[in-house]
Write an enzyme that holds these catalytic residues in place. Structure first.
Site, mmCIF file in Angstrom:
data_model
loop_
_atom_site.group_PDB
_atom_site.id
_atom_site.type_symbol
_atom_site.label_atom_id
_atom_site.label_comp_id
_atom_site.label_asym_id
_atom_site.label_seq_id
_atom_site.Cartn_x
_atom_site.Cartn_y
_atom_site.Cartn_z
ATOM 1 N N HIS A 106 0.843 -1.204 0.000
ATOM 2 C CA HIS A 106 0.000 0.000 0.000
ATOM 3 C C HIS A 106 0.883 1.261 0.000
ATOM 4 O O HIS A 106 0.625 2.202 -0.739
ATOM 5 C CB HIS A 106 -0.886 0.061 1.250
ATOM 6 N N ARG B 108 -2.171 -6.023 -8.147
ATOM 7 C CA ARG B 108 -1.111 -6.975 -7.825
ATOM 8 C C ARG B 108 -0.939 -8.010 -8.922
ATOM 9 O O ARG B 108 0.104 -8.178 -9.481
ATOM 10 C CB ARG B 108 -1.409 -7.685 -6.504
ATOM 11 N N LYS C 30 -18.115 -5.923 7.907
ATOM 12 C CA LYS C 30 -16.856 -6.642 8.104
ATOM 13 C C LYS C 30 -16.122 -6.105 9.317
ATOM 14 O O LYS C 30 -15.719 -4.947 9.334
ATOM 15 C CB LYS C 30 -15.966 -6.460 6.852
ATOM 16 N N SER D 46 -2.977 -7.636 3.225
ATOM 17 C CA SER D 46 -3.138 -7.525 4.673
ATOM 18 C C SER D 46 -3.376 -8.909 5.280
ATOM 19 O O SER D 46 -2.932 -9.196 6.396
ATOM 20 C CB SER D 46 -4.312 -6.600 4.997
HETATM 21 P P1 ADP Z 1 -6.031 -5.987 0.841
HETATM 22 O O1 ADP Z 1 -6.895 -6.209 2.048
HETATM 23 O O2 ADP Z 1 -6.243 -6.997 -0.257
HETATM 24 O O3 ADP Z 1 -4.601 -5.762 1.140
HETATM 25 P P2 ADP Z 1 -7.088 -3.279 0.500
HETATM 26 O O4 ADP Z 1 -8.546 -3.131 0.324
HETATM 27 O O5 ADP Z 1 -6.543 -2.805 1.786
HETATM 28 O O6 ADP Z 1 -6.622 -4.742 0.131
HETATM 29 O O7 ADP Z 1 -6.326 -2.587 -0.701
HETATM 30 C C1 ADP Z 1 -6.557 -1.297 -1.133
HETATM 31 C C2 ADP Z 1 -5.937 -1.086 -2.492
HETATM 32 O O8 ADP Z 1 -4.550 -1.389 -2.441
HETATM 33 C C3 ADP Z 1 -6.495 -1.956 -3.615
HETATM 34 O O9 ADP Z 1 -6.468 -1.169 -4.798
HETATM 35 C C4 ADP Z 1 -5.486 -3.078 -3.722
HETATM 36 O O10 ADP Z 1 -5.473 -3.634 -5.019
HETATM 37 C C5 ADP Z 1 -4.212 -2.345 -3.424
HETATM 38 N N1 ADP Z 1 -3.165 -3.204 -2.876
HETATM 39 C C6 ADP Z 1 -3.246 -4.030 -1.829
HETATM 40 N N2 ADP Z 1 -2.069 -4.657 -1.613
HETATM 41 C C7 ADP Z 1 -1.220 -4.203 -2.580
HETATM 42 C C8 ADP Z 1 0.135 -4.495 -2.925
HETATM 43 N N3 ADP Z 1 0.845 -5.391 -2.244
HETATM 44 N N4 ADP Z 1 0.672 -3.845 -3.976
HETATM 45 C C9 ADP Z 1 -0.067 -2.963 -4.689
HETATM 46 N N5 ADP Z 1 -1.351 -2.661 -4.426
HETATM 47 C C10 ADP Z 1 -1.923 -3.267 -3.387
#
Ligand code: ADP
Length: 164
Positions: A17, A90, A41, A128
């Protein structure tokens, strides 16, 4: 002023992120990282805690603001006068759902468009959920989490294990 929103659950914020935040912040005058509140959630951290952790990590980035919202994203974007939603991709598996959401958001608010940034190759496997698994197994977290929040995540996982 070009304003973009980077929405997500950020439960917790990972280095994947953070990489997207830094790259997107270079493209816009202001980037709003928004914790999207989903009442269905129950996360590990409350939305307020997530905001506090993200603020701590991005405090050196002057054009990044951190917020939380329970609004529909298209409506939140309208209120914040943002024209762009930033999403990280990703793997190809992220693509279908993200494109679908982008189309829906544009239908709800024709002034906004979605921009996708490819994940840095170091973080394509990172989510996450993966981080929480790593904490459970006592793995070294420095490749996954910003160092400023590692202890908070460990402690929260310990506390929630004790409660359950
Ligand atoms: P997650 O729970 O899957 O980590 P989030 O809802 O917190 O996802 O993710 C928010 C945004 O960040 C989404 O656009 C997701 O595709 C992106 N994202 C999550 N992890 C990564 C990563 N490792 N690299 C790039 N983008 C990411």
């Amino acid at each position: 002023m070009k304003i973009a929103i980077y929405p997500g659950s950020f439960d917790p914020l990972t280095l994947g992120h953070l990489n997207i935040i830094k790259r997107a912040a270079r493209c816009f005058d202001k980037l709003i990282v928004c914790v999207m509140v989903n009442s269905q959630k129950k996360g590990l951290f409350s939305p307020e805690e997530r905001v506090e952790l993200i603020r701590r990590v991005v405090k050196q980035l002057p054009n990044v603001e951190v917020d939380a919202s329970a609004l529909l994203l298209a409506e939140y974007a309208r209120q914040r006068r943002a024209r762009v939603i930033v999403k990280g991709l990703r793997a190809f598996s992220d693509f279908e759902a993200e494109v679908q959401m982008a189309v829906v958001n544009r239908k709800l608010n024709p002034n906004i468009d979605t921009m996708f940034l490819p994940s840095n190759e170091k973080y394509t496997y990172l989510s996450s959920t993966v981080v929480k698994e790593m904490v459970r197994y006592g793995a070294d977290l420095s490749d996954f989490l910003p160092r400023e929040i590692i202890e908070d995540v460990k402690k929260k996982m310990d506390d929630s294990r004790r409660e359950n």
